[in-house]
Design an enzyme around this catalytic site. Structure first.
Site, mmCIF file in Angstrom:
data_model
loop_
_atom_site.group_PDB
_atom_site.id
_atom_site.type_symbol
_atom_site.label_atom_id
_atom_site.label_comp_id
_atom_site.label_asym_id
_atom_site.label_seq_id
_atom_site.Cartn_x
_atom_site.Cartn_y
_atom_site.Cartn_z
ATOM 1 N N ALA A 137 0.840 -1.195 0.000
ATOM 2 C CA ALA A 137 0.000 0.000 0.000
ATOM 3 C C ALA A 137 0.873 1.243 0.000
ATOM 4 C CB ALA A 137 -0.900 0.010 1.230
ATOM 5 N N ASP A 138 0.313 2.359 -0.426
ATOM 6 C CA ASP A 138 0.976 3.640 -0.206
ATOM 7 C C ASP A 138 0.620 4.101 1.207
ATOM 8 O OD1 ASP A 138 2.436 5.945 -0.624
ATOM 9 O OD2 ASP A 138 1.579 6.322 -2.604
ATOM 10 N N TRP A 139 1.269 5.160 1.654
ATOM 11 C CA TRP A 139 1.145 5.638 3.031
ATOM 12 C C TRP A 139 -0.332 5.872 3.404
ATOM 13 C CZ3 TRP A 139 5.360 7.116 6.369
ATOM 14 C CH2 TRP A 139 4.968 7.750 7.550
#
Length: 736
Positions: free
Chosen positions: A284-286
């Site tokens: 995932a991204d942040w």
């Protein structure tokens, strides 16, 4: 040292195959320990009792060392190998299973040795150079205990309002794909087995997919895109990275036509894994998993966790949704155990492929010493890259500069500013290591450090009247203008593509003096350079060049090396022209470029770009003959040779980028008016010529048809050669 008793822990036996070790480990893991491998935290701290407890319990699989959600805009103290190793020691020596933590950091265009921003690297059109730069970055980062980086970014960028254009390799699928693959090889090694070598990092192709199409150039915004555009443009660089063996892929913040990428099983599972066979980790991204709530497809973090894991997101970056809810989701059957196990397998496989169980600590992770200084060898690569990024876009004869001129004025906000020349997403580089333009000019002119006056005046340009007065006394003015890195990168979108406030006023004052004016543009995006091109006698775009910024600038402007960079993105006439790119497809009422002034699409301006893709000047002139082909027809599955003679008609060497483009006049779906197919770099001696040859297989004409599957059509294709997208000469081939 870590415990290595293969009797008690058979998965530690390095002689066993990786998949066998994974299954041995998976068989003894509790559900909580499995979930822990999918939980990524920020900045693990062995001095924090909570972090230690989580590590001892096996509750964390990876740690991202970063200053925050937009770490590219916020400097931190730098990653410290002592802190990394301290946390790693707890995981390896005190947890039940002894599974190392995978330490991650954004190493986007260098670690301690900072190279040009990716958009600047793309201006080199040199995959070998990009690979060498990435290898340097990997070795330096691994020496600090980092083994995973979130690069390369292979999003196609055609809207310069978007700040993350700086992190990209530009707008062309083939250029972004080829350079992205080179970056992967530099980080990971040329083959899959090299990933375990000391000094290698796991790469991450991001942001899958379509993020470069964020509405209005606004970061994190929605994306409306059809299957044709996805498959024929935006998926292609990711496929190239996967084919190069990239270890991980990051899901984008964006949605794709209403479905957020962190909850998109068709693209993550069906396309990425099913069609392409990607068996690595999807991260995932942040906060990307938790943000499914904000995007309106999940009611809460528990539902978001279920959506993300079942859609194909293996690792939850810092949101904590998996850690809080995934165990209970498996226990109550909402998420199948097989889904959890598949993600854990991929994470464990990556750690084993990296050799992390055998070499968990920084001291054993890299052949590079733990040093606070870039070396002569790494600086040499940085200098080569910075020179290759320089793109001369105008020259009325003032360049190259004459070293014997009576006096120079070097002015602008970048003359002494090392930090500003590093570019966005520079986490571990230091401004003090940068060779500034003023230092390089003094060295080139043989002037003592900090000296000014007589042959070289240095002025930061804050006071236009003072700068104008000094310009009257000098033979040539070199004005350094453009964007500070704070104005590019993540979350830094703009609505105005002109120079930052005040800079154009200074340029007008300098131009009014009537002396030769050279303008150097530092930028992380294409800008509207219309007024700059009118005012200046010469203009060069140098992006944000990194550690060797000054030395590269002086060597190019004084002609010690020939300028060789070319634009990897189209420069629009104004923000009102956006998007302007080589992605343009034929319309129902085409207007020839020659008719643009009289009947173009805009009433108040021309339609064409200010500066076309692939454009760039050298200090000589080059002519192109009409291209020829080895045969008028090519069988399906066969190939044809395209030849073009290029001649240097000047008295200096010519580094020329000979470009091959494709137009498919009749296809099942509309195809670009022209798309980059290939290129060759040649250096022509003064007065010399060379026949450049491209061997083109018909598979190069492949595109995705109406049903999304790859196809090559029989019929006419047009191959075009030339120096840039705005100057191409066609030759026709028929596929039979």
């Amino acid at each position: 040292m870590p415990a290595t008793d293969p009797t008690a822990r058979p998965w530690l036996d390095a002689a066993l195959p990786v998949d066998t070790r994974v299954e041995l480990l998976l068989a003894v893991m509790t559900t909580a320990e499995k979930v822990g491998q999918l939980h990524q935290v920020a900045n693990l701290d062995a001095d924090d009792p909570d972090d230690v407890a989580t590590l001892v319990a096996g509750g964390v699989g990876s740690s991202l060392y970063a200053s925050g959600a937009t770490a590219g805009n916020e400097r931190d103290p730098g990653v410290r190998r002592e802190a990394v190793d301290a946390a790693q020691r707890v995981a390896v020596e005190r947890s039940r299973l002894g599974i190392p933590v995978l330490v991650a950091r954004d190493v986007v265009h260098g670690h301690r040795t900072v190279f040009p921003i990716p958009l600047g690297l793309a201006a080199s059109f040199d995959d070998g150079l990009v690979e060498r730069a990435a290898a340097v970055a990997a070795g330096e980062a691994a020496a600090d205990g980092v083994r995973w980086t979130f690069a390369p970014m292979v999003d196609l960028s055609e809207d310069p309002r978007w700040g993350r254009v700086a992190e990209s390799f530009g707008e062309s699928p083939v250029l972004s794909g080829r350079l992205g693959a080179a970056f992967v090889r530099g980080l990971q090694g040329p083959s899959a087995d090299d990933l375990a070598d000391a000094g290698r990092l796991a790469g991450c192709a991001k942001h899958f997919v379509g993020y470069g199409l964020a509405a209005g150039g606004r970061d994190y915004d929605t994306v409306s895109v059809g299957e044709n555009t996805l498959r024929n443009l935006h998926l292609r660089p990711f496929r190239a990275a996967v084919d190069a063996g990239v270890a991980t892929v990051m899901a984008g913040f964006n949605d794709v036509d209403g479905t957020p990428m962190h909850a998109h099983p068709r693209l993550l599972r069906d396309v990425l894994r099913g069609e392409w066979g990607f068996d690595g980790v999807v991260v995932a991204d942040w906060l990307g998993v938790a943000q499914l709530v904000d995007q309106g497809v999940a009611a809460d973090a528990r539902e978001a966790a279920a959506l993300a894991i079942t859609s194909g997101v293996d690792v939850d970056m810092v949101s904590g949704a998996y850690a809080a809810h995934l165990e209970s989701l498996v226990d109550d059957g909402t998420v199948a155990t097989e889904v959890l196990d598949a993600s854990v397998r991929r994470v464990l496989r990556l750690k084993l492929r990296l050799g992390l169980f055998e070499r968990p600590y920084a001291a054993t992770s890299s052949p590079y010493p733990a040093t606070s200084e870039p070396t002569d060898a790494t600086r040499a690569v940085a200098l080569e890259a910075a020179r290759a990024a320089h793109v001369v876009v105008k020259n009325d004869g003032v360049l190259p500069l004459r070293a014997d001129a009576t006096s120079y004025l070097l002015t602008g906000p970048f003359v002494e500013e090392g930090e500003a020349l590093l570019g966005t997403w520079t986490l571990d580089g230091r401004g003090d290591d940068v060779v500034t333009p003023s230092a390089a000019f003094r060295h080139r002119l043989g002037i003592a450090d900090d000296a000014t006056g007589e042959r070289l005046w240095v002025d930061d340009g804050r006071f236009a009247d003072r700068v104008q007065q000094r310009a009257r006394r000098c033979d040539v003015t070199v004005a350094l203008v453009g964007e500070h890195p704070w104005r590019s990168g993540e979350a830094n979108s703009v609505t105005d593509l002109g120079l930052p406030p005040g800079q154009l006023d200074v340029l007008r004052a300098l131009a009014a003096v009537g002396r030769p004016l050279v303008v150097v543009v530092y930028t992380g995006r294409p800008l509207d350079l219309g007024a700059v091109l009118e005012l200046a006698d010469a203009v060069t775009v140098v992006w944000h060049p990194g550690l060797e910024a000054g030395n590269a600038l002086a060597s190019v402007l004084f002609g010690d090396v020939e300028p060789s960079g070319r634009l990897p993105v189209t420069f629009p006439r104004s923000v009102g022209h956006v998007p302007t790119s080589t992605h343009q497809r034929p319309t129902g009422r085409p207007i020839p470029a020659a008719h643009d002034r009289r009947e173009g699409r805009y009433l108040d301006d021309l339609t064409g770009p200010r500066l076309p893709f692939g454009f760039g000047l050298s200090y000589t002139s080059v002519t192109y003959a009409a291209p020829t082909v080895s045969a008028a027809t090519a069988p399906l599955g066969g190939s044809v040779s395209v030849r073009v003679e290029v001649r240097n008609t000047g008295d200096r060497p010519a580094p020329e980028l000979v470009q091959l483009w494709l137009r498919d006049p009749v296809a099942q779906v509309t195809r670009p008016v022209a798309e980059l197919l290939d290129w060759r770099r040649v250096t022509l001696p003064p007065g010399g010529s060379r026949v450049v040859e491209f061997d083109v297989g018909t598979d190069a004409f492949t595109y995705a048809g109406r049903d999304g599957t790859a196809r090559v059509d029989r019929g006419e294709v047009v191959l075009l050669t030339g120096p840039h997208a705005g100057d191409l000469t066609p030759v026709t081939v028929t596929v039979v």
